[in-house]
Design a protein around this motif. Structure first.
Motif, PDB file in Angstrom:
ATOM      1  N   GLU B  44       0.831  -1.216   0.000  1.00  0.00           N
ATOM      2  CA  GLU B  44       0.000   0.000   0.000  1.00  0.00           C
ATOM      3  C   GLU B  44       0.861   1.260   0.000  1.00  0.00           C
ATOM      4  OE1 GLU B  44      -3.523  -2.049   2.747  1.00  0.00           O
ATOM      5  OE2 GLU B  44      -2.040  -0.686   3.614  1.00  0.00           O
ATOM      6  N   SER B  45       1.872   1.275   0.872  1.00  0.00           N
ATOM      7  CA  SER B  45       2.662   2.512   0.951  1.00  0.00           C
ATOM      8  C   SER B  45       3.513   2.716  -0.299  1.00  0.00           C
ATOM      9  CB  SER B  45       3.530   2.555   2.214  1.00  0.00           C
ATOM     10  OG  SER B  45       3.928   1.286   2.619  1.00  0.00           O
ATOM     11  N   LEU B  46       4.038   1.620  -0.864  1.00  0.00           N
ATOM     12  CA  LEU B  46       4.846   1.754  -2.082  1.00  0.00           C
ATOM     13  C   LEU B  46       4.014   2.239  -3.259  1.00  0.00           C
ATOM     14  CD1 LEU B  46       7.489  -1.099  -2.478  1.00  0.00           C
ATOM     15  CD2 LEU B  46       7.816   1.374  -2.559  1.00  0.00           C
ATOM     16  N   VAL B  47       2.851   1.630  -3.453  1.00  0.00           N
ATOM     17  CA  VAL B  47       2.006   2.042  -4.586  1.00  0.00           C
ATOM     18  C   VAL B  47       1.547   3.486  -4.382  1.00  0.00           C
ATOM     19  CG1 VAL B  47      -0.119   1.601  -5.862  1.00  0.00           C
ATOM     20  CG2 VAL B  47       1.286  -0.306  -5.105  1.00  0.00           C
ATOM     21  N   GLY B  48       1.173   3.822  -3.133  1.00  0.00           N
ATOM     22  CA  GLY B  48       0.764   5.190  -2.841  1.00  0.00           C
ATOM     23  C   GLY B  48       1.884   6.174  -3.134  1.00  0.00           C
ATOM     24  N   PHE B  49       3.095   5.794  -2.751  1.00  0.00           N
ATOM     25  CA  PHE B  49       4.260   6.643  -2.983  1.00  0.00           C
ATOM     26  C   PHE B  49       4.533   6.819  -4.481  1.00  0.00           C
ATOM     27  CE2 PHE B  49       8.830   6.513  -3.980  1.00  0.00           C
ATOM     28  CZ  PHE B  49       9.197   7.752  -3.514  1.00  0.00           C
ATOM     29  N   THR B  86      -5.736  12.516   8.333  1.00  0.00           N
ATOM     30  CA  THR B  86      -6.394  11.599   9.256  1.00  0.00           C
ATOM     31  C   THR B  86      -7.890  11.882   9.294  1.00  0.00           C
ATOM     32  OG1 THR B  86      -4.509  12.288  10.571  1.00  0.00           O
ATOM     33  CG2 THR B  86      -5.863  10.515  11.458  1.00  0.00           C
ATOM     34  N   ALA B  87      -8.220  13.154   9.170  1.00  0.00           N
ATOM     35  CA  ALA B  87      -9.620  13.545   9.271  1.00  0.00           C
ATOM     36  C   ALA B  87     -10.422  13.124   8.042  1.00  0.00           C
ATOM     37  CB  ALA B  87      -9.726  15.052   9.476  1.00  0.00           C
ATOM     38  N   ILE B  88      -9.771  13.083   6.893  1.00  0.00           N
ATOM     39  CA  ILE B  88     -10.554  12.713   5.703  1.00  0.00           C
ATOM     40  C   ILE B  88     -10.423  11.239   5.354  1.00  0.00           C
ATOM     41  CG2 ILE B  88     -10.698  14.993   4.624  1.00  0.00           C
ATOM     42  CD1 ILE B  88      -8.387  14.077   2.794  1.00  0.00           C
ATOM     43  N   ALA B  89      -9.571  10.512   6.103  1.00  0.00           N
ATOM     44  CA  ALA B  89      -9.413   9.090   5.820  1.00  0.00           C
ATOM     45  C   ALA B  89     -10.750   8.330   5.844  1.00  0.00           C
ATOM     46  CB  ALA B  89      -8.410   8.471   6.789  1.00  0.00           C
ATOM     47  N   PRO B  90     -11.644   8.631   6.811  1.00  0.00           N
ATOM     48  CA  PRO B  90     -12.943   7.928   6.789  1.00  0.00           C
ATOM     49  C   PRO B  90     -13.708   8.156   5.499  1.00  0.00           C
ATOM     50  CG  PRO B  90     -12.625   9.040   8.887  1.00  0.00           C
ATOM     51  CD  PRO B  90     -11.508   9.484   7.998  1.00  0.00           C
ATOM     52  N   LEU B  91     -13.627   9.392   4.990  1.00  0.00           N
ATOM     53  CA  LEU B  91     -14.291   9.708   3.720  1.00  0.00           C
ATOM     54  C   LEU B  91     -13.729   8.853   2.585  1.00  0.00           C
ATOM     55  CD1 LEU B  91     -14.650  13.578   3.296  1.00  0.00           C
ATOM     56  CD2 LEU B  91     -16.423  11.822   3.136  1.00  0.00           C
ATOM     57  N   ILE B  92     -12.388   8.759   2.586  1.00  0.00           N
ATOM     58  CA  ILE B  92     -11.724   7.977   1.540  1.00  0.00           C
ATOM     59  C   ILE B  92     -12.208   6.527   1.575  1.00  0.00           C
ATOM     60  CG2 ILE B  92      -9.474   7.221   0.651  1.00  0.00           C
ATOM     61  CD1 ILE B  92      -9.739  10.214   0.587  1.00  0.00           C
ATOM     62  N   VAL B  93     -12.348   6.006   2.795  1.00  0.00           N
ATOM     63  CA  VAL B  93     -12.798   4.617   2.922  1.00  0.00           C
ATOM     64  C   VAL B  93     -14.238   4.479   2.427  1.00  0.00           C
ATOM     65  CG1 VAL B  93     -13.284   2.757   4.550  1.00  0.00           C
ATOM     66  CG2 VAL B  93     -11.172   4.074   4.755  1.00  0.00           C
ATOM     67  N   ILE B  94     -15.044   5.504   2.726  1.00  0.00           N
ATOM     68  CA  ILE B  94     -16.436   5.463   2.231  1.00  0.00           C
ATOM     69  C   ILE B  94     -16.445   5.453   0.707  1.00  0.00           C
ATOM     70  CG2 ILE B  94     -18.581   6.790   2.030  1.00  0.00           C
ATOM     71  CD1 ILE B  94     -18.059   7.773   4.903  1.00  0.00           C
ATOM     72  N   TRP B  95     -15.569   6.313   0.122  1.00  0.00           N
ATOM     73  CA  TRP B  95     -15.569   6.448  -1.336  1.00  0.00           C
ATOM     74  C   TRP B  95     -14.935   5.252  -2.029  1.00  0.00           C
ATOM     75  CZ3 TRP B  95     -13.607  12.173  -1.111  1.00  0.00           C
ATOM     76  CH2 TRP B  95     -14.704  13.006  -0.803  1.00  0.00           C
ATOM     77  N   PHE B  96     -13.835   4.753  -1.470  1.00  0.00           N
ATOM     78  CA  PHE B  96     -13.069   3.744  -2.207  1.00  0.00           C
ATOM     79  C   PHE B  96     -13.143   2.354  -1.590  1.00  0.00           C
ATOM     80  CE2 PHE B  96     -11.080   7.847  -3.151  1.00  0.00           C
ATOM     81  CZ  PHE B  96     -11.178   7.851  -4.527  1.00  0.00           C
ATOM     82  N   GLY B  97     -13.959   2.182  -0.564  1.00  0.00           N
ATOM     83  CA  GLY B  97     -14.170   0.847  -0.019  1.00  0.00           C
ATOM     84  C   GLY B  97     -13.154   0.447   1.030  1.00  0.00           C
ATOM     85  N   HIS B  98     -13.359  -0.750   1.566  1.00  0.00           N
ATOM     86  CA  HIS B  98     -12.507  -1.225   2.658  1.00  0.00           C
ATOM     87  C   HIS B  98     -11.269  -1.947   2.151  1.00  0.00           C
ATOM     88  CE1 HIS B  98     -15.810  -0.087   5.204  1.00  0.00           C
ATOM     89  NE2 HIS B  98     -15.135  -0.465   6.293  1.00  0.00           N
ATOM     90  N   ILE B 100      -7.744  -2.651  -0.355  1.00  0.00           N
ATOM     91  CA  ILE B 100      -6.397  -2.089  -0.366  1.00  0.00           C
ATOM     92  C   ILE B 100      -6.366  -0.710  -1.022  1.00  0.00           C
ATOM     93  CG2 ILE B 100      -4.206  -2.374  -1.608  1.00  0.00           C
ATOM     94  CD1 ILE B 100      -4.113  -5.193  -0.703  1.00  0.00           C
ATOM     95  N   PHE B 101      -7.254  -0.517  -2.014  1.00  0.00           N
ATOM     96  CA  PHE B 101      -7.165   0.700  -2.811  1.00  0.00           C
ATOM     97  C   PHE B 101      -7.346   1.966  -1.970  1.00  0.00           C
ATOM     98  CE2 PHE B 101      -8.929   3.825  -5.924  1.00  0.00           C
ATOM     99  CZ  PHE B 101      -7.738   3.995  -6.611  1.00  0.00           C
ATOM    100  N   SER B 102      -8.267   1.928  -0.998  1.00  0.00           N
ATOM    101  CA  SER B 102      -8.482   3.133  -0.188  1.00  0.00           C
ATOM    102  C   SER B 102      -7.228   3.486   0.616  1.00  0.00           C
ATOM    103  CB  SER B 102      -9.685   2.955   0.732  1.00  0.00           C
ATOM    104  OG  SER B 102      -9.471   1.882   1.617  1.00  0.00           O
ATOM    105  N   LYS B 103      -6.452   2.461   1.041  1.00  0.00           N
ATOM    106  CA  LYS B 103      -5.203   2.724   1.772  1.00  0.00           C
ATOM    107  C   LYS B 103      -4.154   3.336   0.844  1.00  0.00           C
ATOM    108  CE  LYS B 103      -7.530  -0.070   4.407  1.00  0.00           C
ATOM    109  NZ  LYS B 103      -8.885  -0.466   3.982  1.00  0.00           N
ATOM    110  N   VAL B 104      -4.132   2.827  -0.384  1.00  0.00           N
ATOM    111  CA  VAL B 104      -3.214   3.401  -1.377  1.00  0.00           C
ATOM    112  C   VAL B 104      -3.530   4.880  -1.565  1.00  0.00           C
ATOM    113  CG1 VAL B 104      -2.596   3.383  -3.822  1.00  0.00           C
ATOM    114  CG2 VAL B 104      -2.768   1.231  -2.571  1.00  0.00           C
ATOM    115  N   VAL B 105      -4.819   5.192  -1.618  1.00  0.00           N
ATOM    116  CA  VAL B 105      -5.221   6.578  -1.834  1.00  0.00           C
ATOM    117  C   VAL B 105      -4.783   7.459  -0.659  1.00  0.00           C
ATOM    118  CG1 VAL B 105      -7.182   8.150  -2.064  1.00  0.00           C
ATOM    119  CG2 VAL B 105      -7.140   6.007  -3.343  1.00  0.00           C
ATOM    120  N   VAL B 106      -4.978   6.975   0.573  1.00  0.00           N
ATOM    121  CA  VAL B 106      -4.559   7.773   1.732  1.00  0.00           C
ATOM    122  C   VAL B 106      -3.033   7.955   1.725  1.00  0.00           C
ATOM    123  CG1 VAL B 106      -4.559   7.994   4.238  1.00  0.00           C
ATOM    124  CG2 VAL B 106      -6.525   6.981   3.096  1.00  0.00           C
ATOM    125  N   ALA B 107      -2.304   6.881   1.445  1.00  0.00           N
ATOM    126  CA  ALA B 107      -0.841   6.968   1.373  1.00  0.00           C
ATOM    127  C   ALA B 107      -0.422   7.983   0.315  1.00  0.00           C
ATOM    128  CB  ALA B 107      -0.241   5.594   1.059  1.00  0.00           C
TER     129      ALA B 107
END
Lengths: 267, 243
Positions: B44-49, B86-98, B100-107
């Motif tokens: 997740e962190s590598l792809v996000g990076f 950190t504050a918008i991470a919940p939104l990201i999870v709502i938008w992109f699901g639970h 791996i992709f939502s973690k990539v987006v936050v990273a």
């Protein structure tokens, strides 16, 4: 282009050149940097420009290189009006401005890349230039390992690589120590006598100007005008010892007096 | 050593501060789970990076290329950066699901800013006379970027990368905290809820090792790609004999 007799056309012709900068502050007055400069430089002539600091010497060079618009008046290079950059010019700045990520040889070839010419054709020329200034052994080094004097030599090679007819030097040795400066003066004289470029040399050092030049243009303080022009009638090649001769001292004294007068607002 | 001694001598309960040996023990016992989950976080962190590099660098070029974009895009970027991820991470999870992709987006979101800012700074910090020189030779803007600005920006880009890669790991963990079923962040959350403090520490150790390795990996790439770049103004050996 009309047929011109290249021998009679001066390499540089400045006529009533004037430069006004826009005001620095919103409600300030426009800044008059250069009031009225006229002089010509003949082909293969070595002309220095000296003057008190802040007299617009660098402005003059930028206008000559076509990097800065001229407010009024004209500058002609080889009979062609300067309206923008023209690549028949080599420039050496006070700092060597070499590209840190290129080797010395590749730095010398930089203008060739920009001009989109074939590197192969110019590599030999670059190598000759590096030999000429004694940098051959350092051709593959990065500039960061070279001393200030060596970097400035590389910069000199770079300004000559595309074989421009005009060489413009903006206080090129101003940042060097006195001994390196002497060495560079001899070197430049040697390069100039071999390549016979037209040189416009900006400097703070009167001694350096007298040592190198055929003629010296003295500028007044800002807004600058041509104060006086001296013809240096000393035999060539000039040697460092000549700086202590009576004739040499006479020139530096006279020029020094003109600059002092210009600074005090007279003349 | 001191840590081990303190935990034994003062008889600190294991759920409060486990001893290093207990942590090691937890690591060995849960080796399988820690390994697979750390791979997830690493991924997740590598792809996000990489995503932040792929989008951040062109954006930096655009910002430096056009003053118009600089004046329009930069304020938006700044505004966006001022929102805590950190504050918008919940939104990201709502938008992109639970997944791996939502973690990539936050990273990606946390890593993105230092890349853009540092690369843009590198593109702009070119000596004025260097530009005068190339312009006096009628250089085009493309040439100006290719020969001067882009190579000049590389050291800046790499220092941005070093900040970004450690931030990307943090971003991935935040994403896993907020909603997920795998990754080291998930392990930490799960173990903490069961007061398995030694497992929390075990996951933390692996996270920091991961961050350090990624940091040095970038340093290594930098040294290979930029042999000319010497971060310390090193003494020049040849300069002394400058004849």
């Amino acid at each position: 282009m009309p047929d011109k007799n290249t021998l009679s056309v001066p390499a540089i012709a400045m006529q009533q050149v004037r430069k006004v900068y826009p005001p620095l502050k919103r409600k300030g007055d426009p800044v008059l940097a250069v009031e009225d400069i006229s002089f010509t430089v003949a082909r293969s002539e070595f002309v220095s420009v000296v003057g008190p600091s802040g007299c617009g010497k660098s402005t003059l060079i930028k206008m000559l290189a076509g990097l800065l618009p001229i407010t009024s008046g004209t500058i002609e290079v080889d009979g062609n009006l300067v309206t923008g950059p023209h690549d028949d010019i080599g420039i050496v700045f006070q700092s060597p401005v070499l590209l840190k990520w290129r080797s010395v040889l590749d730095n010398v070839l930089f203008p060739i890349d920009i001009l989109k010419k074939s590197r192969k054709e110019f590599t030999q020329q670059a190598e000759e230039l590096l030999h000429l200034v004694g940098l051959w052994d350092f051709r593959d080094h990065y500039p960061s390992v070279l001393s200030g004097g060596m970097q400035q030599r590389a910069s000199l090679c770079r300004s000559l690589i595309h074989d421009p007819s005009l060489l413009v030097m903006d206080e090129p040795f101003g940042a060097l120590d006195a001994f390196t400066r002497d060495e560079m003066n001899l070197e430049l004289q040697r390069v100039w006598s071999q390549r016979r470029k037209t040189v416009l040399f900006i400097t703070h050092s009167i001694q350096e100007a007298v040592f190198l030049s055929d003629r010296i243009v003295v500028l007044s303080t800002r807004p600058s005008k041509v104060d006086s022009i001296f013809t240096i009638d000393l035999p060539r090649p000039r040697l460092l010892e000549m700086r202590y001769s009576e004739a040499f001292g006479h020139y530096t004294e006279q020029i020094h007096a003109r600059i002092m007068q210009a600074r005090s607002g007279g003349g | 050593m001191v840590w081990q001694l303190v935990t034994v001598v003062f008889d600190i309960p294991k759920w409060l501060l486990p001893s290093p040996i207990a942590i090691l023990d937890a690591m060995v016992k849960n080796a399988g789970a820690l390994w697979t989950n750390s791979l997830v976080t690493l991924y997740e962190s590598l792809v996000g990076f990489l995503l932040s590099v792929a989008i951040g660098v062109p954006l930096a070029v655009l910002i430096v290329w056009s003053p118009y974009l600089r004046n329009t895009v930069y304020p938006v970027l700044l505004l966006f950066q001022s929102i805590p991820k950190t504050a918008i991470a919940p939104l990201i999870v709502i938008w992109f699901g639970h997944g791996i992709f939502s973690k990539v987006v936050v990273a990606f979101l946390v890593a993105f800013f230092p890349i853009v800012v540092d690369t843009a700074a590198g593109l702009m910090s070119v000596e004025g006379d260097m530009l005068n020189l190339s312009r006096s030779l009628k250089s085009s803007r493309v040439q100006e970027f290719r020969y001067i600005r882009l190579p000049n920006a590389l050291p800046y880009f790499f220092s941005g990368c070093k900040v970004a890669i450690t931030l990307a790991v943090i971003g991935a963990v935040i994403g896993e905290f907020v909603g997920g079923s795998q990754g080291l962040g998930y392990i930490i959350l799960l173990a903490a809820s069961q007061l398995q403090t030694s497992l929390v520490f075990a996951a933390l150790v692996i996270l920091s090792i991961q961050g350090i390795l990624l940091f040095y990996a970038i340093g290594f790439v930098e040294r290979v790609l930029l042999p000319w770049y010497t971060p310390d103004t090193s003494e020049s050996a040849i300069a002394a004999g400058g004849g």
